[in-house]
Design a protein around this motif. Sequence first.
Motif, PDB file in Angstrom:
ATOM      1  N   VAL A   1       0.826  -1.214   0.000  1.00  0.00           N
ATOM      2  CA  VAL A   1       0.000   0.000   0.000  1.00  0.00           C
ATOM      3  C   VAL A   1       0.862   1.266   0.000  1.00  0.00           C
ATOM      4  O   VAL A   1       0.596   2.187  -0.797  1.00  0.00           O
ATOM      5  N   PRO A   2       1.921   1.373   0.812  1.00  0.00           N
ATOM      6  CA  PRO A   2       2.793   2.555   0.695  1.00  0.00           C
ATOM      7  C   PRO A   2       3.434   2.689  -0.683  1.00  0.00           C
ATOM      8  O   PRO A   2       3.583   3.809  -1.191  1.00  0.00           O
ATOM      9  N   TRP A   3       3.809   1.568  -1.287  1.00  0.00           N
ATOM     10  CA  TRP A   3       4.364   1.622  -2.648  1.00  0.00           C
ATOM     11  C   TRP A   3       3.321   2.154  -3.625  1.00  0.00           C
ATOM     12  O   TRP A   3       3.615   2.995  -4.482  1.00  0.00           O
ATOM     13  N   LEU A   4       2.091   1.673  -3.494  1.00  0.00           N
ATOM     14  CA  LEU A   4       1.015   2.113  -4.382  1.00  0.00           C
ATOM     15  C   LEU A   4       0.752   3.604  -4.214  1.00  0.00           C
ATOM     16  O   LEU A   4       0.642   4.342  -5.210  1.00  0.00           O
ATOM     17  N   LEU A   5       0.648   4.070  -2.972  1.00  0.00           N
ATOM     18  CA  LEU A   5       0.373   5.485  -2.731  1.00  0.00           C
ATOM     19  C   LEU A   5       1.506   6.363  -3.247  1.00  0.00           C
ATOM     20  O   LEU A   5       1.266   7.432  -3.822  1.00  0.00           O
ATOM     21  N   THR A   6       2.743   5.911  -3.059  1.00  0.00           N
ATOM     22  CA  THR A   6       3.884   6.672  -3.568  1.00  0.00           C
ATOM     23  C   THR A   6       3.859   6.717  -5.094  1.00  0.00           C
ATOM     24  O   THR A   6       4.139   7.763  -5.702  1.00  0.00           O
ATOM     25  N   SER A   7       3.498   5.614  -5.726  1.00  0.00           N
ATOM     26  CA  SER A   7       3.409   5.573  -7.188  1.00  0.00           C
ATOM     27  C   SER A   7       2.315   6.504  -7.701  1.00  0.00           C
ATOM     28  O   SER A   7       2.400   7.011  -8.820  1.00  0.00           O
ATOM     29  N   LEU A   8       1.291   6.725  -6.877  1.00  0.00           N
ATOM     30  CA  LEU A   8       0.185   7.610  -7.260  1.00  0.00           C
ATOM     31  C   LEU A   8       0.427   9.045  -6.815  1.00  0.00           C
ATOM     32  O   LEU A   8      -0.473   9.888  -6.876  1.00  0.00           O
ATOM     33  N   ALA A   9       1.659   9.326  -6.351  1.00  0.00           N
ATOM     34  CA  ALA A   9       2.087  10.684  -5.962  1.00  0.00           C
ATOM     35  C   ALA A   9       1.385  11.186  -4.716  1.00  0.00           C
ATOM     36  O   ALA A   9       1.268  12.398  -4.505  1.00  0.00           O
ATOM     37  N   LEU A  10       0.918  10.276  -3.854  1.00  0.00           N
ATOM     38  CA  LEU A  10       0.290  10.675  -2.604  1.00  0.00           C
ATOM     39  C   LEU A  10       1.290  10.586  -1.458  1.00  0.00           C
ATOM     40  O   LEU A  10       2.132   9.689  -1.417  1.00  0.00           O
ATOM     41  N   LYS A  11       1.165  11.489  -0.527  1.00  0.00           N
ATOM     42  CA  LYS A  11       2.020  11.491   0.645  1.00  0.00           C
ATOM     43  C   LYS A  11       1.532  10.441   1.631  1.00  0.00           C
ATOM     44  O   LYS A  11       0.334  10.299   1.863  1.00  0.00           O
ATOM     45  N   ILE A  12       2.462   9.697   2.217  1.00  0.00           N
ATOM     46  CA  ILE A  12       2.117   8.693   3.217  1.00  0.00           C
ATOM     47  C   ILE A  12       2.095   9.370   4.580  1.00  0.00           C
ATOM     48  O   ILE A  12       3.126   9.816   5.085  1.00  0.00           O
ATOM     49  N   GLU A  13       0.918   9.473   5.140  1.00  0.00           N
ATOM     50  CA  GLU A  13       0.768  10.127   6.433  1.00  0.00           C
ATOM     51  C   GLU A  13       1.116   9.146   7.553  1.00  0.00           C
ATOM     52  O   GLU A  13       0.576   8.050   7.624  1.00  0.00           O
ATOM     53  N   LYS A  14       2.018   9.564   8.437  1.00  0.00           N
ATOM     54  CA  LYS A  14       2.366   8.726   9.585  1.00  0.00           C
ATOM     55  C   LYS A  14       1.328   8.924  10.687  1.00  0.00           C
ATOM     56  O   LYS A  14       0.965  10.050  11.016  1.00  0.00           O
ATOM     57  N   ARG A  15       0.880   7.821  11.263  1.00  0.00           N
ATOM     58  CA  ARG A  15      -0.093   7.882  12.342  1.00  0.00           C
ATOM     59  C   ARG A  15       0.465   7.147  13.554  1.00  0.00           C
ATOM     60  O   ARG A  15       1.118   6.104  13.422  1.00  0.00           O
TER      61      ARG A  15
END
Length: 400
Positions: free
Chosen positions: A309-323
């Motif tokens: 999922v982090p790889w997918l979000l990064t590929s879609l140019a979305l920032k990975i929010e740390k929680r």
Amino acid sequence: MIPVEEAEKIILSQAKDFGTETISFQNCLGRILAEDIMTDRDLPPFNRATMDGIAISYAAFEKGIRSFFITGIQAAGDTPPRINNQNECIEIMTGAALPSATDTMVRYEDIRMEHNTATLLTEEINRGQNIHLKGKDRKQNDVVAKAPQYIAPALISILATVGKTKVRVKKLPRVVIISTGNELVDMDATPNPYQIRKSNSYTIQAALQQYGLQADIMHIPDDLQVACEQLKICLNQYDVLLLSGGISMGKFDYVPQALEKLEVQKFFHKVQQRPGKPFWFGVHKNKVMIFAFPGNPVSTFLCLHRYFVPWLLTSLALKIEKRFAVLNKDVSFPVALHYFLQVQIKWSENGQLLANPIEGNGSGDFANLLDTDAFMELPPEQHQFKKGEAYRIWPFKQLV
């Protein structure tokens, strides 16, 4: 065997842009916006009433006029009528456009109506009250939504408001989910006493649908030749292969051997974590990504959310929010591995996320995930984790 941080760094370094496509706004929920959205006119596009009542000229009120002759009724969507004299008004409904000669709206509760005349019952009248002014929210050609961002229902409303019937979104990778193992049977089959149903594939498929991704499903048996043949076909048809099972040390775990024969570059095999230690990751020469997860259900579920999922979000140019969340109970883990603890999340009275550990029966206890909301990532440098300490979490349910 490599640390979790190194595995994450390697995987994210392989993020790739799959381009964009234009789709109907009715089908873009859950996709990633790939263009800035601009207003095609002012918002709101006219001075609109926010309550039901009468529209007057404030200048008339300033002159001492308190009774107004009602010249008509203005409904939402109608063309505003003309008002020629300051002692005139119109009845106006919520959402209707104000006539150009009026600038103040008085609600029904503050007037008395009789004989086609509206009389004010209050002196507390302010210029422009109960009116949503033209262009107050946005001006024409303003950017109302910036890319990239997740398309949620509120953004659908904006698209409809500005007449954006076709929307450019980030293109999603073509993904196939591959289960392995002779012990697996179809979900509608009756397994013998030593078989289980193919639940992992449907779990992954459902998780990916939350990101707008529709993945295919297939199965390969514990046979090296068949595995090579089927994986070769997939490497020519998909951008990502998500495998479940067949990567440990067993005599029938043929996946790593098959991938090697197919000239897939292995970046790592085994990560210093529990669950999910046997995780395998590589890239084919044609740039197809291969995420090979351990077959145990919890291991598969954890690796999917922690790495794919982090790889997918990064590929879609979305920032990975740390929680982060705060442990609500002491926990110990004596092994020098990253430990992903299953936790139930709740909000404290002061708005703090609290994590209650929920003990299961190992990486095969998938039913335990029904009672939990996230994995809490506990570092390998310590073995005792105290109540009140905060650690990163990887939610797999909506935190409400």
